[in-house]
Motif scaffolding. Structure first.
Motif, short mmCIF file in Angstrom:
data_model
loop_
_atom_site.label_atom_id
_atom_site.label_comp_id
_atom_site.label_asym_id
_atom_site.label_seq_id
_atom_site.Cartn_x
_atom_site.Cartn_y
_atom_site.Cartn_z
N UNK A 1 45.97 47.49 39.58
CA UNK A 1 44.76 47.00 39.89
C UNK A 1 44.52 45.56 40.19
N UNK A 2 45.36 44.82 39.43
CA UNK A 2 45.28 43.46 39.67
C UNK A 2 45.73 43.04 41.07
N UNK A 3 47.10 43.83 41.57
CA UNK A 3 47.25 43.37 42.78
C UNK A 3 46.45 43.85 43.82
N UNK A 4 45.66 44.78 43.67
CA UNK A 4 44.76 45.27 44.86
C UNK A 4 43.64 44.17 44.86
N UNK A 5 43.17 43.71 43.56
CA UNK A 5 41.83 43.04 43.42
C UNK A 5 42.31 41.43 43.71
N UNK A 6 43.44 41.17 43.94
CA UNK A 6 44.08 39.77 44.12
C UNK A 6 43.65 39.78 45.81
N UNK A 7 44.06 40.78 46.48
CA UNK A 7 43.69 40.89 47.83
C UNK A 7 42.41 40.48 48.25
N UNK A 8 41.28 41.24 47.35
CA UNK A 8 40.05 40.86 47.45
C UNK A 8 39.68 39.50 47.26
N UNK A 9 40.17 38.97 46.26
CA UNK A 9 39.95 37.37 45.77
C UNK A 9 40.07 36.73 46.92
N UNK A 10 41.54 36.63 47.69
CA UNK A 10 41.83 35.53 48.48
C UNK A 10 40.95 35.93 49.79
N UNK B 1 40.47 51.95 39.37
CA UNK B 1 41.60 52.60 39.69
C UNK B 1 41.81 53.20 41.30
N UNK B 2 40.54 53.16 41.75
CA UNK B 2 40.79 53.88 43.39
C UNK B 2 41.06 52.56 43.92
N UNK B 3 42.13 52.54 44.82
CA UNK B 3 42.47 51.30 45.54
C UNK B 3 41.23 50.77 46.27
N UNK B 4 40.24 51.40 47.12
CA UNK B 4 39.60 50.55 47.96
C UNK B 4 38.39 50.03 47.15
N UNK B 5 38.28 50.68 46.01
CA UNK B 5 37.29 50.02 44.93
C UNK B 5 37.69 48.65 44.31
N UNK B 6 39.07 48.76 44.25
CA UNK B 6 39.74 47.71 43.36
C UNK B 6 39.59 46.41 44.29
N UNK B 7 39.95 46.70 45.65
CA UNK B 7 39.83 45.66 46.61
C UNK B 7 38.27 45.05 46.79
N UNK B 8 37.60 46.09 46.97
CA UNK B 8 35.81 45.36 46.86
C UNK B 8 35.48 44.58 45.64
N UNK B 9 36.12 45.13 44.59
CA UNK B 9 35.83 44.36 43.25
C UNK B 9 36.51 43.01 43.35
N UNK B 10 37.71 42.97 43.83
CA UNK B 10 38.23 41.56 44.14
C UNK B 10 37.51 40.59 44.94
N UNK B 11 37.11 41.35 46.20
CA UNK B 11 36.40 40.55 47.05
C UNK B 11 34.83 39.95 46.49
N UNK B 12 34.20 40.95 45.78
CA UNK B 12 32.80 40.77 45.08
C UNK B 12 32.99 39.57 43.99
N UNK B 13 33.79 39.99 43.08
CA UNK B 13 33.91 39.00 41.89
C UNK B 13 34.61 37.76 42.32
N UNK B 14 35.53 37.75 43.15
CA UNK B 14 36.08 36.58 43.45
C UNK B 14 35.31 35.45 44.35
N UNK B 15 34.31 36.21 45.09
CA UNK B 15 33.41 35.37 45.72
C UNK B 15 32.51 34.57 44.86
N UNK B 16 32.02 35.63 43.84
CA UNK B 16 31.23 35.15 42.74
C UNK B 16 31.61 33.97 41.65
N UNK B 17 33.01 34.39 41.59
CA UNK B 17 34.02 33.28 40.60
C UNK B 17 33.81 31.88 41.17
#
Length: 246
Positions: free
Chosen positions: A71-80, A121-137
């Motif tokens: 999950x961390x790896x997928x969310x990192x893609x979204x954050x960047x 735990x779903x890959x697409x959702x993890x990436x979206x979570x990283x994108x949204x939460x990373x932008x907000x952070x």
């Protein structure tokens, strides 16, 4: 930063790290408010990133056996990706915008779970979570309640939730520090010395909070998190309205 303000800063760092050590968030919200009082918004974001990186890093280390690394790896893609978009639009924060964004976040913790079909735990959702939460952070400094809606259906226990969120926040705050590096360099040597002095207190607060976390039930953990975040959010929202209308 005077000696009195510096001492207060160290105390706030310890308390907020303890709070986040228990609930996985909330502490960062309180710390950011304090920093916005004593620093310009961009500088506050940079200092907040340094302290939160220390606190979340120690929390992630203490709970490393519970981190879900996929999950961390997928969310990192979204954050960047989020950081790249904000750079593209040349985003610059101000206290009113940050306060309103944070003030609205508690709405997320009260929305019925069945409204969301999200699962980290779903890959697409993890990436979206990283994108949204990373932008907000990066835009508002924190994103705990937003991250939470991606975990409510993941069937992870409180230790996995706190540990995985801590590691995600390590990534997000690291990128936030780089994003606001120019503002960070504006700090004096004395101010940076106080920030570095506060770092061990962030780790100490995290260790204390982690011990408390293990004594909570999953039900109490979620209930207390909801009410604490809501109270802080109401305060932030009222502050944002005041800053816009004064």
């Amino acid at each position: 930063m005077t000696l009195w303000v510096g001492s207060l800063f160290v105390g706030v760092v310890f308390f907020t790290s303890l709070l986040s050590g228990v609930f996985g968030m909330a502490g960062g919200l309180v710390l950011l408010w304090f920093l916005l009082v004593i620093f310009p918004a961009g500088t506050a974001m940079a200092v907040h990133g340094v302290i939160q990186l220390t606190a979340n890093g120690s929390r992630a280390w203490l709970s490393r056996h519970f981190i879900v690394w996929r999950i961390v790896a997928l969310m990192t893609l979204g954050v960047t990706s989020a950081a790249g978009l904000l750079l593209l639009f040349n985003y610059a924060p101000n206290a009113a915008t940050v306060s309103l964004l944070i003030g609205l976040m508690p709405l997320l913790v009260w929305m019925p779970k069945h409204w969301f079909q999200l699962d980290a735990k779903r890959p697409s959702h993890a990436v979206c979570c990283g994108l949204a939460s990373g932008g907000l952070t990066i835009a508002a400094g924190v994103s705990g309640p937003l991250i939470d809606i991606f975990f409510v259906r993941s069937h992870m226990d409180r230790r996995q939730v706190v540990a995985t969120k801590a590691m995600i926040q390590v990534v997000a705050h690291s990128i936030k520090i780089i994003f606001y590096l120019g503002a960070a360099l504006a700090l004096s040597a004395g101010e940076w010395a106080m920030v570095l002095l506060a770092a061990p207190f962030a780790m100490l607060g995290t260790q204390t909070g982690t011990r408390i976390l293990h004594r909570l039930t999953d039900a109490n953990f979620r209930t207390w998190t909801r009410w604490i975040v809501t109270g802080i959010g109401v305060f932030y929202f009222l502050q944002g309205v005041y800053l816009l209308t004064r």
